[in-house]
Each structure stands twice: as structure tokens, then as C-alpha cells.
Design an enzyme around this catalytic site. Structure first.
Site, PDB file in Angstrom:
ATOM      1  N   ARG A  60      -3.238 142.961  37.503  1.00 45.94           N
ATOM      2  CA  ARG A  60      -4.553 143.374  38.013  1.00 45.94           C
ATOM      3  C   ARG A  60      -4.867 144.833  37.696  1.00 45.94           C
ATOM      4  O   ARG A  60      -5.512 145.523  38.495  1.00 45.94           O
ATOM      5  CB  ARG A  60      -4.659 143.148  39.527  1.00 45.94           C
ATOM      6  CG  ARG A  60      -4.658 141.692  39.948  1.00 45.94           C
ATOM      7  CD  ARG A  60      -6.036 141.089  39.746  1.00 45.94           C
ATOM      8  NE  ARG A  60      -6.029 139.662  40.044  1.00 45.94           N
ATOM      9  CZ  ARG A  60      -6.363 139.148  41.230  1.00 45.94           C
ATOM     10  NH1 ARG A  60      -6.747 139.927  42.200  1.00 45.94           N
ATOM     11  NH2 ARG A  60      -6.328 137.854  41.411  1.00 45.94           N
ATOM     12  N   ARG A  64     -10.964 146.133  40.342  1.00 43.53           N
ATOM     13  CA  ARG A  64     -11.708 146.912  41.327  1.00 43.53           C
ATOM     14  C   ARG A  64     -11.158 148.279  41.635  1.00 43.53           C
ATOM     15  O   ARG A  64     -11.840 149.069  42.289  1.00 43.53           O
ATOM     16  CB  ARG A  64     -11.848 146.091  42.615  1.00 43.53           C
ATOM     17  CG  ARG A  64     -12.811 144.936  42.434  1.00 43.53           C
ATOM     18  CD  ARG A  64     -12.782 143.979  43.593  1.00 43.53           C
ATOM     19  NE  ARG A  64     -11.516 143.273  43.647  1.00 43.53           N
ATOM     20  CZ  ARG A  64     -11.206 142.365  44.560  1.00 43.53           C
ATOM     21  NH1 ARG A  64     -12.064 142.081  45.509  1.00 43.53           N
ATOM     22  NH2 ARG A  64     -10.051 141.759  44.518  1.00 43.53           N
ATOM     23  N   ARG A  73     -19.500 145.730  35.915  1.00 45.54           N
ATOM     24  CA  ARG A  73     -19.619 144.454  36.603  1.00 45.54           C
ATOM     25  C   ARG A  73     -20.885 144.347  37.453  1.00 45.54           C
ATOM     26  O   ARG A  73     -21.182 143.254  37.974  1.00 45.54           O
ATOM     27  CB  ARG A  73     -18.390 144.252  37.505  1.00 45.54           C
ATOM     28  CG  ARG A  73     -17.187 143.572  36.854  1.00 45.54           C
ATOM     29  CD  ARG A  73     -17.426 142.105  36.548  1.00 45.54           C
ATOM     30  NE  ARG A  73     -18.108 141.422  37.635  1.00 45.54           N
ATOM     31  CZ  ARG A  73     -17.517 141.022  38.756  1.00 45.54           C
ATOM     32  NH1 ARG A  73     -16.228 141.184  38.920  1.00 45.54           N
ATOM     33  NH2 ARG A  73     -18.210 140.431  39.704  1.00 45.54           N
ATOM     34  N   ASP A 109      -9.629 134.713  34.446  1.00 43.53           N
ATOM     35  CA  ASP A 109      -9.154 134.253  35.747  1.00 43.53           C
ATOM     36  C   ASP A 109      -8.471 132.909  35.578  1.00 43.53           C
ATOM     37  O   ASP A 109      -8.813 132.149  34.658  1.00 43.53           O
ATOM     38  CB  ASP A 109     -10.292 134.140  36.761  1.00 43.53           C
ATOM     39  CG  ASP A 109      -9.733 134.102  38.178  1.00 43.53           C
ATOM     40  OD1 ASP A 109      -9.454 135.178  38.738  1.00 43.53           O
ATOM     41  OD2 ASP A 109      -9.506 132.998  38.694  1.00 43.53           O
ATOM     42  N   TYR A 184      -5.533 125.447  44.770  1.00 46.12           N
ATOM     43  CA  TYR A 184      -6.965 125.724  44.969  1.00 46.12           C
ATOM     44  C   TYR A 184      -7.786 124.449  44.879  1.00 46.12           C
ATOM     45  O   TYR A 184      -8.773 124.277  45.597  1.00 46.12           O
ATOM     46  CB  TYR A 184      -7.470 126.730  43.927  1.00 46.12           C
ATOM     47  CG  TYR A 184      -7.031 128.146  44.181  1.00 46.12           C
ATOM     48  CD1 TYR A 184      -7.492 128.846  45.295  1.00 46.12           C
ATOM     49  CD2 TYR A 184      -6.169 128.789  43.319  1.00 46.12           C
ATOM     50  CE1 TYR A 184      -7.083 130.154  45.528  1.00 46.12           C
ATOM     51  CE2 TYR A 184      -5.761 130.108  43.540  1.00 46.12           C
ATOM     52  CZ  TYR A 184      -6.222 130.774  44.649  1.00 46.12           C
ATOM     53  OH  TYR A 184      -5.826 132.062  44.883  1.00 46.12           O
TER      54      TYR A 184
HETATM   55  O1  CP3 Z   1      -5.635 142.979  35.157  1.00 48.34           O
HETATM   56  C1  CP3 Z   1      -5.669 141.756  35.410  1.00 48.34           C
HETATM   57  O2  CP3 Z   1      -4.672 141.204  35.882  1.00 48.34           O
HETATM   58  C2  CP3 Z   1      -6.959 141.055  35.054  1.00 48.34           C
HETATM   59  C3  CP3 Z   1      -7.031 139.629  34.891  1.00 48.34           C
HETATM   60  C4  CP3 Z   1      -6.826 138.697  36.080  1.00 48.34           C
HETATM   61  C5  CP3 Z   1      -7.777 138.402  37.113  1.00 48.34           C
HETATM   62  N1  CP3 Z   1      -7.307 137.362  37.839  1.00 48.34           N
HETATM   63  C6  CP3 Z   1      -9.062 139.068  37.333  1.00 48.34           C
HETATM   64  C7  CP3 Z   1      -9.712 138.966  38.665  1.00 48.34           C
HETATM   65  C8  CP3 Z   1      -5.745 137.857  36.270  1.00 48.34           C
HETATM   66  C9  CP3 Z   1      -4.437 137.828  35.492  1.00 48.34           C
HETATM   67  C10 CP3 Z   1      -6.072 137.013  37.384  1.00 48.34           C
HETATM   68  C11 CP3 Z   1      -5.206 135.925  37.807  1.00 48.34           C
HETATM   69  C12 CP3 Z   1      -5.442 135.300  39.111  1.00 48.34           C
HETATM   70  N2  CP3 Z   1      -6.617 134.894  39.666  1.00 48.34           N
HETATM   71  C13 CP3 Z   1      -4.384 134.901  39.958  1.00 48.34           C
HETATM   72  C14 CP3 Z   1      -2.924 135.102  39.677  1.00 48.34           C
HETATM   73  C15 CP3 Z   1      -2.508 136.508  39.910  1.00 48.34           C
HETATM   74  C16 CP3 Z   1      -2.400 136.921  41.372  1.00 48.34           C
HETATM   75  O3  CP3 Z   1      -3.080 137.909  41.709  1.00 48.34           O
HETATM   76  O4  CP3 Z   1      -1.673 136.304  42.126  1.00 48.34           O
HETATM   77  C17 CP3 Z   1      -4.967 134.281  41.083  1.00 48.34           C
HETATM   78  C18 CP3 Z   1      -4.237 133.722  42.281  1.00 48.34           C
HETATM   79  C19 CP3 Z   1      -6.384 134.273  40.885  1.00 48.34           C
HETATM   80  C20 CP3 Z   1      -7.437 133.695  41.760  1.00 48.34           C
HETATM   81  C21 CP3 Z   1      -8.329 134.780  42.251  1.00 48.34           C
HETATM   82  N3  CP3 Z   1      -9.323 135.336  41.468  1.00 48.34           N
HETATM   83  C22 CP3 Z   1      -8.293 135.485  43.486  1.00 48.34           C
HETATM   84  C23 CP3 Z   1      -7.360 135.196  44.639  1.00 48.34           C
HETATM   85  C24 CP3 Z   1      -9.290 136.489  43.429  1.00 48.34           C
HETATM   86  C25 CP3 Z   1      -9.618 137.555  44.464  1.00 48.34           C
HETATM   87  C26 CP3 Z   1     -10.883 137.275  45.229  1.00 48.34           C
HETATM   88  C27 CP3 Z   1     -11.364 138.473  46.026  1.00 48.34           C
HETATM   89  O5  CP3 Z   1     -12.509 138.902  45.815  1.00 48.34           O
HETATM   90  O6  CP3 Z   1     -10.586 138.980  46.860  1.00 48.34           O
HETATM   91  C28 CP3 Z   1      -9.905 136.364  42.165  1.00 48.34           C
HETATM   92  C29 CP3 Z   1     -10.987 137.211  41.617  1.00 48.34           C
HETATM   93  C30 CP3 Z   1     -10.579 138.168  40.565  1.00 48.34           C
HETATM   94  N4  CP3 Z   1      -9.860 137.849  39.434  1.00 48.34           N
HETATM   95  C31 CP3 Z   1     -10.920 139.542  40.519  1.00 48.34           C
HETATM   96  C32 CP3 Z   1     -10.394 140.046  39.325  1.00 48.34           C
HETATM   97  C33 CP3 Z   1     -10.536 141.442  38.789  1.00 48.34           C
HETATM   98  C34 CP3 Z   1     -11.749 140.272  41.569  1.00 48.34           C
HETATM   99  C35 CP3 Z   1     -13.171 139.856  41.498  1.00 48.34           C
HETATM  100  C36 CP3 Z   1     -14.174 140.973  41.353  1.00 48.34           C
HETATM  101  O7  CP3 Z   1     -13.860 142.063  40.869  1.00 48.34           O
HETATM  102  O8  CP3 Z   1     -15.361 140.718  41.688  1.00 48.34           O
END
Ligand code: CP3
Length: 377
Positions: A60, A64, A73, A109, A184
């Protein structure tokens, strides 16, 4: 589509030198094949070598914690931003430019393959992935649309744009592991204990297997698209595997994770397997057939290495909570992680889970500088 669900009985031992960084399934112009990334610190360490510069990247790292991310974004929904190739490439590159990390992690994602297959899914800010319809019965699973190779074109295009800018810095591709994805899908939203999928495994194991195999093939194709388009390594995220005991993991999950990786093994790029709360599962996670095991913040790396019998390079495991601690405490922690990883057959520094959104990005840059300043043995 690959249809093997065989569970390899043992891990593939990591090659002991960096000389054989051959990836037989990739094109001659791929960064891993044309001399750009094969000798990078990250790939050397993933292959069991000890590069002179200690490699570090952060799960990540895009997202953010970065003001430049929040800026680009604005007004764009999360999953839309993943499907606009120029934007996904820009967001992937932002933390590489800012922090001088040793890899980019592709901005996307784990639910993107669902979306591209035509499953109704969205990411709700502050909540996470939410499906229009949970997938709970044999009929639901049978009705799932198949992901097509053509639908993955925005992903391939974003990877091509990213690696054209990255030069000798490798891009890591990723996919969600079938259990985390299916968790999910069954719940329809994030959950704490993942009761739905854990019940389904036992109460209707046939439907569970069909769902896990669907998720394995979707994730496997997603990862293959990234690797073929230019990613130099791949990471399978099984973020929620820690909610399983070893028996359930081995019987109901590991075969599907192996099946996801069957889509990309022939490419020859290093493969990493990571989950949280997985201290008891590390050997089983290695044995799905990966080159590197990612360790969360709960288990010291020397103990992880002991449990794995010193067979694979490790990735991890700075505690994300300490990113907000005073610098002297964080510095001592980073040094202790490096010391604990010294006995493993390779070590890539990372966090023990993702960067918390409230992290001060200047702290991440300082951690990278610290790691790069400590000479390799
Ligand atoms: O630097 C990176 O790692 C970027 C790429 C990335 C994202 N998601 C971007 C993202 C990766 C590798 C993921 C994988 C992902 N997505 C996982 C496995 C990794 C982990 O953290 O355990 C999981 C479980 C998800 C599912 C998911 N997507 C969740 C739980 C969330 C958070 C929701 C929230 O708002 O709290 C996301 C959204 C997400 N994926 C964001 C990012 C940058 C945040 C959304 C935003 O910025 O609006």
C-alpha cells in the site's frame, strides 16, 4: 485456462545464486529478460541472493498516505481509477519517485478481476469491497460470468505504461488469493471472522470448491496479464488466511491458491505469498509453490525462518504501528527487523501489512534512507 488443482508436496528450493535469473515464459523484450531488472536488488533477493543494496518496498505504498495520490484521485471512484491506464500508471509511479523504493507495486485492487468479469462490485470508501449480490449457493456460483483475456487489456496497458517509466526498477504484479477474494464474495462485504466462507467449506464443500476455483482462475489470469505485460515479480495476497486453522487452510484453500499460481509458474518470474495472522500457516503457504514468503508483523523473522527451515527468502516485517512512533523507536525497530532477517536465504524489507492512510510520508522516505544506509553483510 489451466485446470490443475494439484497441491505440490514441497516448496521449490530457492536458487542459491543470482546468475540464473531466467524467466523462460516471458518475451525477449520483457524487463526481466532484456537486462533491465534481472540484477536489481529486489530480484536478486527474491532469488536468494544478497545484493549490495538492501531492497525495500511497502505494501500500500501507493494511496492515501500521499497528497499527490489524493490530488489525482479527486472525483474518480477507486475502481475507475484502476481501469484508466494513464492514471493507474501515474499512481503506481508516485511512491517510487517520492521514496526511492526498490519496486513499484501495481496500483489496482484484488476485486478488479471480478469487476472485469462483469460481477457487480464496488469499493465503498472507508468500508472496502461490496458486492451487489453475495455468492452463497451452487446456483450463484454457476451463474458467475467468466473473465475473458480481452477484458484485461486496461491492465496490460497500465503495466506497459508503468514499466516504460520505471527503467531498472522492477514492477511487482499482484492478485488476491482465492480465499480472500471468495471471503468478500460470500459475505458480500468486508467481515471480521469470515464465518460465511468458513461455514461453506464444510457445509457445502462442492460449492466452496467451485467458487474457490473460479476465484483462482480469475486471479491467476489477472496476475498473468501483469507479468506478461512487464511486471518482474508477482505477489499473491491472502490477507484473511489468518482466520483459518491449518487443517482448513490445507484442505480447502491451499489447492485453490496453487491453482491460481499455476497460471503463471511457466513464466519463471519470482512469486511471493503473503497473508496476515499466518504464523501457523507459513509452511503450508510456502508449499503452494512460491519463491518467497511474506511475513506479517506478529512473528519475528528469525522465528519465521526457523519454521520454514531456512528454505526461502523472506519479505517483511516492520510493524506499521511503529511508523507513528518517535523516530528513535522506529529506527531501533527497523534495525532489529534487519538483524532478525539476516539468517534467511534472502530478505526484502517491507511492512508487516499495508501503509496506514494516516502515515506521514516523510517517515517512509526516511525509513528507506535508513535501510539503504545499512551496508549488506
Ligand atoms: O501500493 C499498493 O499496495 C497499491 C495497490 C493495492 C490496492 N489494494 C489499492 C487500494 C493493492 C495491492 C491492494 C490489494 C488489496 N485490496 C487487498 C490485499 C492487501 C491488504 O491490504 O490486505 C485487499 C484485502 C483489498 C480490498 C480492499 N480494497 C480494501 C479492504 C480496501 C480499503 C477500503 C477503505 O476505504 O478502507 C480497498 C480499497 C483500496 N485499494 C484503496 C487502495 C489505495 C483505498 C481506496 C481509496 O484510496 O479510495
Amino acid at each position: 485456462m489451466t485446470s490443475s488443482s494439484a497441491l505440490p508436496g514441497s516448496a521449490q528450493p530457492a536458487p542459491s545464486t543470482t546468475g540464473d535469473a531466467v524467466a523462460p515464459g516471458l518475451d525477449a523484450g520483457h524487463p526481466l529478460m532484456d537486462g533491465r531488472t534481472a540484477d536489481s536488488p529486489l530480484i536478486q533477493a527474491y532469488r536468494g541472493g544478497k545484493p549490495s543494496r538492501r531492497p525495500v518496498w511497502f505494501m500500500r505504498q501507493a494511496g492515501r498516505s500521499l497528497p499527490e495520490y489524493l490530488k489525482v484521485r479527486q472525483g474518480v471512484a477507486m475502481l475507475d481509477s484502476c481501469l484508466r491506464p494513464e492514471l493507474a500508471a501515474e499512481i503506481t509511479l508516485q511512491p517510487v519517485r517520492r521514496h526511492d523504493v526498490d519496486a513499484g507495486i501495481f496500483f489496482s485492487d484484488i476485486v478488479i478481476p471480478l469487476k472485469l468479469a462483469g460481477v457487480g462490485v464496488d469499493i465503498v470508501p472507508g468500508v472496502g469491497p461490496v458486492l451487489d449480490q453475495p455468492v452463497r449457493t451452487a446456483t450463484d456460483v454457476a451463474a458467475l460470468p467468466q473473465l475473458s483475456w480481452e477484458a484485461l487489456e486496461p491492465i496490460r496497458e497500465a503495466v506497459r505504461l508503468t514499466v516504460a517509466e520505471l527503467g531498472s526498477t522492477p514492477l511487482i504484479g499482484f492478485a488476491g488469493a482465492p480465499f480472500t477474494l471468495a471471503a468478500y464474495m460470500v459475505e458480500g462485504k468486508p467481515s471480521r471472522d469470515h464465518l460465511g466462507p468458513r461455514t461453506m467449506m464444510h457445509a457445502d464443500s462442492e460449492t466452496w470448491t467451485a467458487l474457490a476455483n473460479w476465484a483462482a482462475d480469475a486471479s491467476g489470469m489477472f496476475l498473468r496479464a501483469q507479468l506478461e505485460a512487464g511486471a518482474s515479480a508477482g505477489q499473491l495476497f491472502d490477507s484473511w488466511a489468518g482466520s483459518l486453522g491449518l487443517a482448513d487452510y490445507s484442505n480447502y484453500v491451499a489447492p485453490a491458491s496453487a491453482r491460481a499460481l499455476d497460471h503463471v509458474r511457466h513464466l519463471g518470474a519470482p512469486l511471493v505469498h503473503f497473508g496476515t495472522g499466518t504464523s501457523e500457516l507459513l509452511v503450508a503457504m510456502r508449499d503452494v509453490g512460491v519463491d518467497v514468503v511474506g511475513v506479517d508483523y506478529r512473528l519475528p523473522l528469525d522465528e519465521a525462518n526457523r519454521r520454514l527451515g531456512c528454505t526461502v527468502p523472506l519479505q517483511g516485517n516492520i510493524d506499521p504501528a511503529l511508523l507513528s512512533a518517535p523516530w528513535d523507536i522506529l529506527e531501533a525497530h527497523v534495525r532489529s527487523v534487519i538483524a532478525a532477517g539476516a539468517g534467511a536465504p534472502g530478505h526484502v524489507l517491507n511492512l508487516g501489512h499495508g501503509v496506514p492512510p494516516e502515515t506521514d510520508p516523510t517517515v517512509l522516505t526516511r525509513v528507506v534512507e535508513l535501510i539503504h544506509s545499512i551496508p549488506a553483510e
